[in-house]
Design a protein around this motif. Structure first.
Motif, PDB file in Angstrom:
ATOM      1  N   THR A 264      -3.365  -9.956   6.006  1.00  0.00           N
ATOM      2  CA  THR A 264      -1.917 -10.096   6.100  1.00  0.00           C
ATOM      3  C   THR A 264      -1.315 -10.219   4.709  1.00  0.00           C
ATOM      4  N   GLU A 265       0.000 -10.337   4.640  1.00  0.00           N
ATOM      5  CA  GLU A 265       0.677 -10.563   3.360  1.00  0.00           C
ATOM      6  C   GLU A 265       1.057 -12.036   3.191  1.00  0.00           C
ATOM      7  N   TRP A 266       0.466 -12.905   4.003  1.00  0.00           N
ATOM      8  CA  TRP A 266       0.702 -14.341   3.904  1.00  0.00           C
ATOM      9  C   TRP A 266      -0.458 -15.001   3.167  1.00  0.00           C
ATOM     10  N   ILE A 270      -2.234 -19.499   6.122  1.00  0.00           N
ATOM     11  CA  ILE A 270      -1.369 -18.970   7.183  1.00  0.00           C
ATOM     12  C   ILE A 270      -2.103 -17.871   7.954  1.00  0.00           C
ATOM     13  N   PHE A 494       4.847 -14.996  13.756  1.00  0.00           N
ATOM     14  CA  PHE A 494       4.832 -14.375  12.440  1.00  0.00           C
ATOM     15  C   PHE A 494       4.333 -12.931  12.521  1.00  0.00           C
ATOM     16  N   ARG A 498       5.500  -8.792   5.456  1.00  0.00           N
ATOM     17  CA  ARG A 498       6.829  -9.369   5.207  1.00  0.00           C
ATOM     18  C   ARG A 498       7.531  -8.602   4.099  1.00  0.00           C
TER      19      ARG A 498
END
Length: 584
Positions: A264-266, A270, A494, A498
């Protein structure tokens, strides 16, 4: 806390004892927490312990009690469907945080999910009824909030139940068509074919779920046994069959497996929390014994035990499956992005010979078929319970119990029709149909947690425990369960990307697909339902202690095979009005 009512003994009051004795009331009271008004005691004459407990909760015995602890556990384990559930949600567990998220994520979240299961089991022992969580919310809520708590809990739980069978059967169809693609590389499944196959499976499950209780119990015992055997076989076959290659080992080192591969881009933390959706969705079937408690013998003990057993055995076995996959997967991006459209099938082809991969996939397909049918049985019992209390516009029809099978056949086909409508999301693409998975996860745990939250923070020692309870650990376990859900609710909404990378195709639509219907449910409540919905409706004869001939009866409604209450004519004795069954 006027809504928290026990079925109280009247032996300390001579007049009440005389009245009760005169009315022929059995003073052996079941240990339940009930919606019956203070001073009311049902007629227990000639009832078994299970029937007396249900009558004390305000409901007549309408089903045959032909489920045992084992068969109840079997239905619950079939609904859990570890192997097909894992196959269906591999994209979340592996895709968000890699193998580290699979092993750490499952282990950490399992601890908290076990707390939710134990909190639910304690409620089930005290209130063993098909309404389950909805009934518990109504009884335990603070004064004035009972109907609203029941309304929100019921609709959230129903969202889970009605999306369960369609989501499982969609994943099943995808696996069947992926197997066809493996054997014939030129074949590419279309959305129309996936839809028709899923609908065909839904109709089969509806027919099976309409059978008599004993037949369903035996069928699910076979299916659940097959699920257990299949899971064990797959856990053994994967490490025994992986081939490896010159540049890739058969088993990767622990230092790599237990590390986070963020997809992910978290931040990593997260991403691990986001990977919890895999276990949350997988481990959302252990509430089935609660909904089957009206068909279970020794329900106040057997049903809560089945809940805890399902979560415990399922959590341990599921983690074992996570480990063998995490130690053997070679290329995560290729598994997630494969043209087969089914990550589990892609993984099997990647790590083992094609024939063995097809054998494992075939076993998963058989287990998924049993899981889908278990989901439909559990959903029909929830729908029946809510219709019995008038939650749905067509409740008078949905709540009918078929006189030939003694099962809620109308509720089965009502859910089937809605499930087929939801399957039209297939034509909206993978993101649209994927929403029913995320809705099932968040809606289930919102419904699971509301009554546990109320019991933990508002009721305290005034909760009347059943024979299965947590003792002094009840409150700490309840606090752990609630804190987990509070953290996870926003996380489940989420998206994986993002900023400028976020597009409608990559958006997490959970907040819309779940929040939209629940917003409408709230609007309905304030606009209309609060005026007529009063929570669980008593449909049994019950006596007013201390008042001669003080009896209120449940009556038959025309055109219905099951009884519904009619309190439009209140009996008045000695100048007083007998209490109604509203939860205030």
């Amino acid at each position: 806390m006027s809504d928290l009512k026990e079925v109280k003994s009247n032996t300390s009051h001579p007049r009440q004892s005389h009245s009760a004795s005169h009315a022929g009331i059995d003073l052996r009271k079941p240990s339940v927490t009930t919606v019956l008004p203070d001073g009311d005691v049902p007629n227990f004459e000639g009832l078994s312990a299970d029937e007396a407990a249900l009558v004390a909760l305000g409901y007549k015995q309408e089903f045959k009690r032909e489920f045992s602890l084992w068969t109840t556990f079997c239905v619950s384990f079939a609904v859990l469907g570890l192997l097909p559930s894992f196959a269906s949600t591999l994209v979340f567990g592996m895709g968000y945080a890699g193998t580290g998220g699979m092993v750490w994520g499952w282990l950490i979240s399992w601890v908290f999910i076990q707390c939710v299961a134990m909190g639910m089991a304690e409620l089930c022992s005290s209130m063993p009824t098909s309404g389950g969580l909805y009934y518990a919310s109504a009884v335990l809520a603070p004064p004035g909030w009972g109907p609203y708590a029941a309304w929100i809990t019921g609709w959230s739980n129903w969202c889970t139940q009605v999306t369960g069978a369609p989501s499982v059967n969609y994943a099943l169809s995808a696996m069947i068509l992926a197997a066809a693609s493996i054997t014939n590389p030129n074949y590419v499944p279309t959305e129309y074919q996936t839809f028709l196959l899923t609908v065909f499976i839904m109709l089969q499950h509806a027919c099976i779920s309409s059978m008599p209780t004993l037949w369903i119990a035996r069928y699910n015992s076979f299916g659940s046994t097959l699920n257990m055997i299949g899971l064990f076989v797959v856990i053994i076959m994967i490490p025994a069959s992986v081939t490896g290659a010159a540049d890739t080992p058969k088993f990767f080192p622990s230092s790599q497996v237990w590390s986070i591969q963020n997809g992910t881009e978290w931040p990593d933390g997260i991403a691990v929390l986001m990977s919890f959706i895999a276990i949350i969705w997988t481990m959302s079937g252990y509430d089935a014994p609660f909904h089957l408690s009206e068909e279970c013998s020794n329900a106040s003990v057997a049903s809560p035990r089945a809940i805890v057993m399902t979560a415990g055995v399922g959590g341990l076995a599921g983690w074992a499956l996570q480990l063998v996959v995490a130690y053997t997967v070679i290329d995560i991006p290729s598994v997630i992005g494969s043209d087969l459209g089914q990550p589990w099938a892609s993984y099997l082809i990647q790590v083992m010979p094609q024939k063995i991969a097809l054998a494992v996939l075939g076993l998963t397909i058989v287990c998924a078929y049993s899981m889908g049918q278990g989901c439909m049985v559990a959903a029909s019992r929830v729908t029946f319970a809510y219709a019995r209390d008038g939650c749905f516009p067509a409740s008078f029809w949905i709540k009918r119990v078929n006189k030939h099978t003694s099962t809620p056949v109308n509720a089965v086909w009502f859910n089937t029709a809605i499930g087929i409508c939801l399957l039209c999301l297939i034509f909206g693409g993978s993101v649209a149909i994927g929403a029913i998975f995320s809705v099932g996860a968040i809606a289930a745990y919102v419904a699971f947690t509301i009554p546990i939250f109320i019991k933990t923070f508002f009721v305290g020692d005034r909760f009347r425990r059943g024979p299965w309870h947590l003792g002094k650990f009840s409150k700490p376990i309840g606090m752990m369960a609630c804190s987990f859900i509070v953290v996870m609710m926003p996380i489940l909404c989420f998206p994986s990307v993002r900023g400028s990378d976020l597009t409608p195709q990559l958006m997490n639509w959970t907040i819309v697909v779940y929040g939209g219907p629940m917003t409408l449910v709230n609007i309905w409540w304030f606009a209309s339902a609060r005026k007529w919905f009063k929570g669980p409706v008593i449909n049994v004869e019950h006596h007013m202690l201390g008042r001669e001939e003080g009896v209120v009866n449940g009556v038959e409604t025309s055109g219905s095979d099951s009884p519904t209450p009619d309190y439009s004519k209140k009996a008045e004795l000695e100048g007083e009005t007998l209490p109604t069954t509203e939860i205030r």
